[in-house]
Design a protein around this motif. Structure first.
Motif, PDB file in Angstrom:
ATOM      1  N   SER A 134       0.841  -1.191   0.000  1.00 20.70           N
ATOM      2  CA  SER A 134       0.000   0.000   0.000  1.00 20.70           C
ATOM      3  C   SER A 134       0.873   1.237   0.000  1.00 20.70           C
ATOM      4  O   SER A 134       1.899   1.287   0.684  1.00 20.70           O
ATOM      5  CB  SER A 134      -0.909   0.006   1.238  1.00 20.70           C
ATOM      6  N   ALA A 135       0.465   2.226  -0.791  1.00 24.44           N
ATOM      7  CA  ALA A 135       1.236   3.460  -0.860  1.00 24.44           C
ATOM      8  C   ALA A 135       1.111   4.216   0.467  1.00 24.44           C
ATOM      9  O   ALA A 135       0.010   4.401   0.982  1.00 24.44           O
ATOM     10  CB  ALA A 135       0.742   4.325  -2.010  1.00 24.44           C
ATOM     11  N   PRO A 136       2.228   4.660   1.044  1.00 25.87           N
ATOM     12  CA  PRO A 136       2.159   5.412   2.307  1.00 25.87           C
ATOM     13  C   PRO A 136       1.672   6.833   2.068  1.00 25.87           C
ATOM     14  O   PRO A 136       1.525   7.279   0.937  1.00 25.87           O
ATOM     15  CB  PRO A 136       3.604   5.397   2.795  1.00 25.87           C
ATOM     16  N   GLY A 137       1.391   7.523   3.152  1.00 25.29           N
ATOM     17  CA  GLY A 137       0.970   8.911   3.041  1.00 25.29           C
ATOM     18  C   GLY A 137      -0.528   9.047   3.060  1.00 25.29           C
ATOM     19  O   GLY A 137      -1.222   8.408   3.860  1.00 25.29           O
ATOM     20  N   ALA A 138      -1.066   9.893   2.146  1.00 25.60           N
ATOM     21  CA  ALA A 138      -2.506  10.163   2.118  1.00 25.60           C
ATOM     22  C   ALA A 138      -3.284   8.900   1.814  1.00 25.60           C
ATOM     23  O   ALA A 138      -2.786   7.970   1.191  1.00 25.60           O
ATOM     24  CB  ALA A 138      -2.813  11.236   1.076  1.00 25.60           C
ATOM     25  N   ALA A 139      -4.552   8.894   2.268  1.00 26.19           N
ATOM     26  CA  ALA A 139      -5.397   7.715   2.075  1.00 26.19           C
ATOM     27  C   ALA A 139      -5.876   7.658   0.633  1.00 26.19           C
ATOM     28  O   ALA A 139      -6.764   8.402   0.240  1.00 26.19           O
ATOM     29  CB  ALA A 139      -6.589   7.787   3.025  1.00 26.19           C
ATOM     30  N   PRO A 140      -5.278   6.770  -0.194  1.00 28.73           N
ATOM     31  CA  PRO A 140      -5.699   6.690  -1.581  1.00 28.73           C
ATOM     32  C   PRO A 140      -6.951   5.829  -1.722  1.00 28.73           C
ATOM     33  O   PRO A 140      -7.316   5.070  -0.828  1.00 28.73           O
ATOM     34  CB  PRO A 140      -4.508   6.026  -2.261  1.00 28.73           C
ATOM     35  N   LYS A 141      -7.588   5.969  -2.869  1.00 32.03           N
ATOM     36  CA  LYS A 141      -8.740   5.114  -3.175  1.00 32.03           C
ATOM     37  C   LYS A 141      -8.235   3.712  -3.476  1.00 32.03           C
ATOM     38  O   LYS A 141      -7.238   3.543  -4.177  1.00 32.03           O
ATOM     39  CB  LYS A 141      -9.495   5.687  -4.367  1.00 32.03           C
ATOM     40  N   PRO A 142      -8.882   2.650  -2.934  1.00 28.95           N
ATOM     41  CA  PRO A 142      -8.433   1.284  -3.218  1.00 28.95           C
ATOM     42  C   PRO A 142      -8.336   1.032  -4.717  1.00 28.95           C
ATOM     43  O   PRO A 142      -9.174   1.491  -5.498  1.00 28.95           O
ATOM     44  CB  PRO A 142      -9.508   0.417  -2.559  1.00 28.95           C
ATOM     45  N   GLY A 143      -7.311   0.302  -5.118  1.00 29.47           N
ATOM     46  CA  GLY A 143      -7.055   0.077  -6.531  1.00 29.47           C
ATOM     47  C   GLY A 143      -7.930  -0.993  -7.141  1.00 29.47           C
ATOM     48  O   GLY A 143      -8.854  -1.534  -6.515  1.00 29.47           O
ATOM     49  N   THR A 144      -7.593  -1.329  -8.393  1.00 34.57           N
ATOM     50  CA  THR A 144      -8.398  -2.276  -9.175  1.00 34.57           C
ATOM     51  C   THR A 144      -8.443  -3.655  -8.532  1.00 34.57           C
ATOM     52  O   THR A 144      -9.466  -4.335  -8.568  1.00 34.57           O
ATOM     53  CB  THR A 144      -7.826  -2.378 -10.594  1.00 34.57           C
ATOM     54  N   PHE A 145      -7.322  -4.069  -7.939  1.00 36.97           N
ATOM     55  CA  PHE A 145      -7.292  -5.419  -7.359  1.00 36.97           C
ATOM     56  C   PHE A 145      -8.340  -5.574  -6.263  1.00 36.97           C
ATOM     57  O   PHE A 145      -9.159  -6.502  -6.289  1.00 36.97           O
ATOM     58  CB  PHE A 145      -5.905  -5.737  -6.815  1.00 36.97           C
ATOM     59  N   LEU A 146      -8.348  -4.675  -5.289  1.00 38.06           N
ATOM     60  CA  LEU A 146      -9.276  -4.804  -4.169  1.00 38.06           C
ATOM     61  C   LEU A 146     -10.720  -4.566  -4.591  1.00 38.06           C
ATOM     62  O   LEU A 146     -11.626  -5.291  -4.174  1.00 38.06           O
ATOM     63  CB  LEU A 146      -8.885  -3.840  -3.046  1.00 38.06           C
ATOM     64  N   THR A 147     -10.950  -3.547  -5.420  1.00 36.88           N
ATOM     65  CA  THR A 147     -12.329  -3.285  -5.847  1.00 36.88           C
ATOM     66  C   THR A 147     -12.854  -4.412  -6.723  1.00 36.88           C
ATOM     67  O   THR A 147     -14.015  -4.807  -6.607  1.00 36.88           O
ATOM     68  CB  THR A 147     -12.395  -1.947  -6.602  1.00 36.88           C
ATOM     69  N   GLY A 148     -11.993  -4.954  -7.604  1.00 38.37           N
ATOM     70  CA  GLY A 148     -12.421  -6.078  -8.441  1.00 38.37           C
ATOM     71  C   GLY A 148     -12.694  -7.327  -7.626  1.00 38.37           C
ATOM     72  O   GLY A 148     -13.668  -8.043  -7.873  1.00 38.37           O
ATOM     73  N   LEU A 149     -11.851  -7.606  -6.637  1.00 35.54           N
ATOM     74  CA  LEU A 149     -12.055  -8.776  -5.773  1.00 35.54           C
ATOM     75  C   LEU A 149     -13.350  -8.640  -4.987  1.00 35.54           C
ATOM     76  O   LEU A 149     -14.130  -9.601  -4.870  1.00 35.54           O
ATOM     77  CB  LEU A 149     -10.866  -8.933  -4.827  1.00 35.54           C
ATOM     78  N   SER A 150     -13.621  -7.450  -4.460  1.00 36.96           N
ATOM     79  CA  SER A 150     -14.844  -7.232  -3.698  1.00 36.96           C
ATOM     80  C   SER A 150     -16.080  -7.412  -4.575  1.00 36.96           C
ATOM     81  O   SER A 150     -17.054  -8.056  -4.177  1.00 36.96           O
ATOM     82  CB  SER A 150     -14.826  -5.825  -3.095  1.00 36.96           C
ATOM     83  N   GLU A 151     -16.033  -6.877  -5.800  1.00 39.21           N
ATOM     84  CA  GLU A 151     -17.194  -6.967  -6.691  1.00 39.21           C
ATOM     85  C   GLU A 151     -17.452  -8.397  -7.145  1.00 39.21           C
ATOM     86  O   GLU A 151     -18.580  -8.878  -7.161  1.00 39.21           O
ATOM     87  CB  GLU A 151     -16.964  -6.049  -7.899  1.00 39.21           C
ATOM     88  N   LEU A 152     -16.394  -9.121  -7.506  1.00 35.57           N
ATOM     89  CA  LEU A 152     -16.565 -10.488  -8.004  1.00 35.57           C
ATOM     90  C   LEU A 152     -16.997 -11.447  -6.896  1.00 35.57           C
ATOM     91  O   LEU A 152     -17.759 -12.386  -7.152  1.00 35.57           O
ATOM     92  CB  LEU A 152     -15.267 -10.978  -8.638  1.00 35.57           C
ATOM     93  N   CYS A 153     -16.513 -11.247  -5.678  1.00 30.93           N
ATOM     94  CA  CYS A 153     -16.909 -12.116  -4.567  1.00 30.93           C
ATOM     95  C   CYS A 153     -18.416 -12.068  -4.352  1.00 30.93           C
ATOM     96  O   CYS A 153     -19.042 -13.078  -4.015  1.00 30.93           O
ATOM     97  CB  CYS A 153     -16.181 -11.713  -3.284  1.00 30.93           C
ATOM     98  N   GLY A 154     -19.007 -10.886  -4.537  1.00 27.10           N
ATOM     99  CA  GLY A 154     -20.447 -10.769  -4.362  1.00 27.10           C
ATOM    100  C   GLY A 154     -21.242 -11.227  -5.564  1.00 27.10           C
ATOM    101  O   GLY A 154     -22.349 -11.743  -5.430  1.00 27.10           O
ATOM    102  N   ARG A 155     -20.669 -11.080  -6.776  1.00 24.50           N
ATOM    103  CA  ARG A 155     -21.420 -11.387  -7.993  1.00 24.50           C
ATOM    104  C   ARG A 155     -21.279 -12.845  -8.415  1.00 24.50           C
ATOM    105  O   ARG A 155     -22.190 -13.397  -9.056  1.00 24.50           O
ATOM    106  CB  ARG A 155     -20.952 -10.471  -9.124  1.00 24.50           C
TER     107      ARG A 155
END
Length: 414
Positions: A134-155
């Motif tokens: 994870s990139a240090p510093g400011a709170a970035p928006k979660p990237g493609t890996f995490l958002t894609g994993l979350s979406e596919l797990c539900g679908r």
């Protein structure tokens, strides 16, 4: 005494099976408790931690622990987690550990993995580790890996975890900017791991998979020339496919799922079906008495009773039939190949399916041939085999059934 020994061995085998989460079906049983641990360094953003916990819950992990520690303390935290699992007193179903730290700080993850590998409560159970940078510093928006994993797990809850990750890897590599980037997995799993509530080999999964397949084809930018679908399952007495949950689906219904695909309009659609279509075991036609004597005389082998038949369904005036022909699909450009004749058993053994193995050998030998002619050769070789089912001590015969509404010759390799 023999009865006592036999009974003791049988009880021991039952206990061993109960303790072995993999069982005998090549699929992990995750009926025990599912425990997840989110172990992250203080620099990790709250949004990353939140989406990880959402993934845990979607995958059915009842206990989701969250701990924050420096990377140097990760090993100590995992040791405490291991002691907690061993003190639980019952075998676990599955454990998922997310280790999140700034890029480059997880230098020896194998030590962290080994810490849980010796856990008695996890013996024989799948242990999944997400090693995330994870990139240090400011709170970035979660990237493609995490958002894609979350979406596919539900679908797609019926997908195995390896299927889910492969699709996520595809999305991540496709959406990465600049140099091509793709995650990597290392697996020593001994079977399929499905964490959703839907069995990956159930009828609903078949239909859902084909619907997803159709949707992916329709969104392709490049044209599609051919589609091949292999369906392998248990079969019912009327030719229906049976899922692991005992529910049924007609193979014709699955074929129709692709008939509405715009990308496949006018294109050949090939379906390979490895499934029983009934319980009949064909002894074949030919010499059966004194088989050693006939082999000595080099007599021809028995022929399957369903072999050497060609049936053609057509309207004499060339009109549309106005409905479905019994046992077939009212759709052009479809080729269906059954591993067994109607009403018969489809055979396979520990080495796999005779039909599929023979098909692979024939295609490798003559990849440029006409597919219908090649399938005829496959059927000839399958018909010459003597097969022995798991509950039958006598040799039996197998015969393919090929159904085609192809309008042109089909060669898979020019």
């Amino acid at each position: 005494m023999a009865f006592l020994v036999s009974g003791t061995l049988r009880v021991a085998a039952q206990i061993a099976d109960a303790q072995d989460s993999l069982g005998r079906k090549g699929k992990y049983s995750v009926q025990g408790p599912r425990v997840a641990l989110n172990l992250s360094s203080p620099e990790v953003s709250a949004s990353t931690v939140a989406i990880l916990e959402s993934v845990f819950q979607t995958l059915g992990f009842e206990s989701c622990q969250r701990r924050e520690a420096s990377v140097q303390d990760f090993l100590e935290e995992l040791a405490g987690f291991r002691e907690q699992l061993d003190a639980h007193g019952v075998p676990m179903g599955c454990v998922l550990v997310a280790l999140v730290a700034p890029s480059g700080q997880l230098r020896q993850p194998q030590k962290l993995v080994r810490e849980l590998s010796g856990c008695e409560a996890l013996r024989g159970c799948p242990k999944v580790f997400l090693l995330l940078s994870s990139a240090p510093g400011a709170a970035p928006k979660p990237g493609t890996f995490l958002t894609g994993l979350s979406e596919l797990c539900g679908r797609c809850p019926h997908w195995s975890l390896l299927q889910l990750l492969t699709e996520v890897f595809c999305r991540t590599a496709g959406e990465s900017s600049g140099a091509t980037y793709c995650p990597v997995l290392q697996s020593s799993l001994r079977g399929a791991l499905c964490l959703g509530d839907v069995d990956p080999w159930g009828p609903e999964a078949f239909r859902e998979e084909l619907a997803q397949f159709q949707a992916r084809l329709d969104t392709r930018r490049s044209p599609v020339s051919c589609a091949l679908v292999a369906l392998m399952a248990h079969g019912g007495p009327q030719g229906q496919l049976l899922g692991a949950d005992g529910k049924e689906v007609r193979p014709e219904a699955l074929v129709q799922e692709l008939s509405h695909c715009r990308a496949l309009r006018g294109c050949p659609k090939i379906f390979l079906l490895q499934a029983c279509r009934g319980g009949h075991r064909d002894a074949g036609m030919g010499p059966t008495a004194l088989p050693w004597f006939w082999r000595w005389l080099r007599a021809p082998p028995a022929t399957p009773s369903h072999a050497d038949v060609l049936r053609i369904y057509a309207d004499a005036q060339g009109n549309s039939s106005g409905g479905f022909t019994p046992g077939s699909c009212d759709q052009a450009d479809i080729l269906m190949v059954y591993a067994a004749a109607e009403g018969c058993v489809a055979y396979r053994d520990e080495k796999g399916s005779d039909f599929i193995q023979t098909l692979v050998e024939v295609l490798r030998a003559t990849p440029e041939g006409d597919l219908l002619e090649l399938l005829t050769e496959v059927n000839r070789q399958v018909c010459e085999l003597d097969v022995l089912g798991p509950d039958c001590n006598e040799r039996r015969k197998a015969c393919l059934e090929i159904r085609s509404s192809l309008r042109l010759r089909l060669c898979l390799q020019a």
